[in-house]
Design an enzyme around this catalytic site. Structure first.
Site, PDB file in Angstrom:
ATOM      1  N   ARG A 138       0.872  -1.328   0.185  1.00  0.00           N
ATOM      2  CA  ARG A 138      -0.080   0.088   0.323  1.00  0.00           C
ATOM      3  C   ARG A 138       0.660   1.275   0.094  1.00  0.00           C
ATOM      4  NH1 ARG A 138      -2.273  -0.329   6.401  1.00  0.00           N
ATOM      5  NH2 ARG A 138      -0.832   1.462   7.108  1.00  0.00           N
ATOM      6  N   GLN A 187       9.917  -8.226   4.486  1.00  0.00           N
ATOM      7  CA  GLN A 187       9.285  -8.755   2.899  1.00  0.00           C
ATOM      8  C   GLN A 187       9.773  -8.512   2.285  1.00  0.00           C
ATOM      9  OE1 GLN A 187       5.756  -6.228   2.764  1.00  0.00           O
ATOM     10  NE2 GLN A 187       4.442  -7.845   3.630  1.00  0.00           N
ATOM     11  N   GLU A 205       9.824 -12.510  -9.856  1.00  0.00           N
ATOM     12  CA  GLU A 205       8.194 -12.536 -10.355  1.00  0.00           C
ATOM     13  C   GLU A 205       8.077 -12.731 -12.190  1.00  0.00           C
ATOM     14  OE1 GLU A 205       7.988 -10.947  -6.209  1.00  0.00           O
ATOM     15  OE2 GLU A 205       9.178 -11.109  -8.145  1.00  0.00           O
ATOM     16  N   GLU A 230      -7.500  -2.512   6.645  1.00  0.00           N
ATOM     17  CA  GLU A 230      -7.736  -3.171   6.105  1.00  0.00           C
ATOM     18  C   GLU A 230      -8.231  -4.557   5.856  1.00  0.00           C
ATOM     19  OE1 GLU A 230      -4.505  -4.411   4.074  1.00  0.00           O
ATOM     20  OE2 GLU A 230      -3.114  -3.320   4.599  1.00  0.00           O
TER      21      GLU A 230
END
Length: 484
Positions: free
Chosen positions: A171, A188, A230, A279
């Site tokens: 976000r 992350q 990815e 959220e």
């Protein structure tokens, strides 16, 4: 099966099957698009496409609920399946299997095309012209800290040595026309890469990509192993390389068919307040934290661009479909690599990513001779809670395969009747806890540690169900069906 290499062809396909709601009246950019999108989730309507937004240039559009449940009851996961190049009628468990299987196939690296062949660079804004104020960025919820410029876009960053490129969703809140602030979690992948730039004292180049091929958005929002690209994984799903183009002002490649690309650098300090934000747990946010600033330097976009958005909250939105499937696929992959004969893994949408079901086949005791169900539950927890993605999952249920784990009514029945009130659970104390799961106490969030649990609901003896399917002779059932 068909792979959609841009957002527009995907929207056209959804439209053809009656799953697009065209909002042609002018809508106020403050809250109206988000409120309409949120209601579309809650009543499972077609995905809203907004054609006229107050205060922005004619032709600029918003697209809500891109990977939520379909309005087609005969194919509820069609938006997710079609995003990934799977048949629209694919089941949730089939999608999880496909995501897991792709991790064991060779990646297909992207291929770079010239700028003239890249729709995302049809229009280029530099300097003071490159301002977020030109674009329709609504407030997601009325208690949020600002307008959220990223809820379904892909952030592209890479390590200073260029060896690891990461595409992810995080976000990002608009501060003003030239600045954003994004949630950078140290554990992350984007947080790990940002930390490398901090070490060398240089701001991190980034590209924020809105409206790429739907598979790009989906894969950006699910866990895959660290240092895996990815883009290569998406190529595997698509069966062909993703077309990319060199960004205009930074050394990054971006998806060539994207709708909008924002380029710039991220500060090396947490120098701006981000949040609060409503959220996926289903509650409005109440706090903020210091996070790095994303400086806006260049913006490129297609003619008549489409800005997609995911408005998180109570079920069911993209967090409870696509992200949950990605987490389930991650769990399934690691458990099978640990040589546990797991039949399926599933996160029910209505659990808001707080429950994970691990489905065992009827013959699991034959496949794991000498192992009790208690020992199996302990082993499952040992494998799962070491993985980074399971930081989001506080409760795991090990279940038999005699029901449909994607049917919430059946899930509630099984958990209600098979979870022992006191025993038959493996508790894992002092596990890593972050603030996104809603079930912990404040002191646990502060400490960053709390308990997680694996419930053993496996039956020693399979009991027949008092149901139409199992409670009557087959010839009686068939006669009733023939005359229904």
């Amino acid at each position: 099966m068909k792979y959609y290499d841009d957002l527009r062809s995907f929207i056209d396909a959804l439209d053809a099957m009656g799953d697009i709601m065209h909002v042609t009246r002018e809508v106020d950019c403050d809250f109206e698009p988000s409120a309409i999108t949120r209601r579309s989730y809650e009543i499972q309507s077609p995905a809203p496409l907004f054609h006229h937004i107050t205060g922005v240039e004619s032709g600029f559009r918003l697209f809500g609920a891109p990977a939520s449940l379909s309005s087609r009851s005969d194919m509820p996961y069609a938006r997710v399946a079609m995003s990934l190049g799977l048949a629209p009628e694919s089941t949730g468990l089939e999608i999880v299997e496909a995501l897991s299987a792709a991790r064991h196939k060779p990646g297909i690296p992207p291929v770079r095309v010239e700028s003239s062949a890249a729709p995302c660079q049809q229009n280029i804004l530099r300097g003071e012209q490159a301002t977020l104020d030109r674009f329709p960025i609504p407030f997601a919820h009325d208690k949020d800290g600002g307008r959220y410029a990223n809820t379904w876009g892909t952030l592209i960053v890479k390590t200073p040595d260029g060896k690891w490129v990461n595409w992810s969703i995080a976000r990002v809140m608009k501060v003003d026309g030239k600045r954003m602030v994004g949630l950078i979690v140290p554990s992350q992948h984007i947080g790990q890469i940002w930390a490398e730039w901090v070490k060398i004292g240089e701001p991190m180049p980034y590209a924020l990509v809105q409206g790429p091929a739907p598979a790009i958005s989906c894969v950006s929002g699910i866990p895959i192993p660290a240092h895996a690209d990815e883009a290569d994984y998406i190529g595997t799903l698509a069966g062909a390389p993703v077309e990319v183009v060199k960004a205009v002002s930074i050394d990054l490649d971006v998806p060539a068919t994207a709708e909008i690309v924002i380029e710039g650098h991220v500060s090396i300090t947490r120098d701006c307040q981000e949040g609060p934000y409503g959220e996926y747990g289903g509650y409005l946010g109440s706090g903020s934290s210091a996070q790095p600033t994303f400086h806006v330097e260049t913006i490129t976009y297609r003619d008549d661009p489409i800005w997609p958005m995911s408005i998180t909250g109570r079920p069911t939105d993209e967090s409870h479909t696509l992200w949950a499937m990605g987490l389930a696929a991650d769990a399934l992959t690691y458990l099978r690599e640990a040589e546990l004969p797991v039949k399926a893994a599933w996160i029910p949408e209505d659990s808001t990513v707080h429950w994970l079901l691990i489905v065992m086949p009827e013959n699991w005791r034959e496949l794991l001779p000498g192992m009790s169900s208690e020992e199996l539950s302990q082993r499952i927890g040992e494998v799962l809670f070491k993985t980074s993605a399971m930081v989001f999952i506080p409760k795991v249920y090990v279940v038999d395969d005699d029901f449909d784990p994607t049917n919430l009514r059946e899930v509630v029945w099984v958990l209600s009747t098979r979870v022992h009130p006191v025993g038959r659970r493996a508790v894992f104390e002092d596990q890593r806890v972050i603030r996104l799961p809603q079930c912990y106490e404040e002191e646990e969030y502060v400490a960053g540690k709390g308990a997680k649990v694996v419930f053993d609901t496996l039956q020693t003896t399979r009991h027949l169900h008092a149901s139409f399917e199992q409670g009557y002779p087959q010839e009686v059932r068939q006669r009733i069906l023939d005359n229904w």
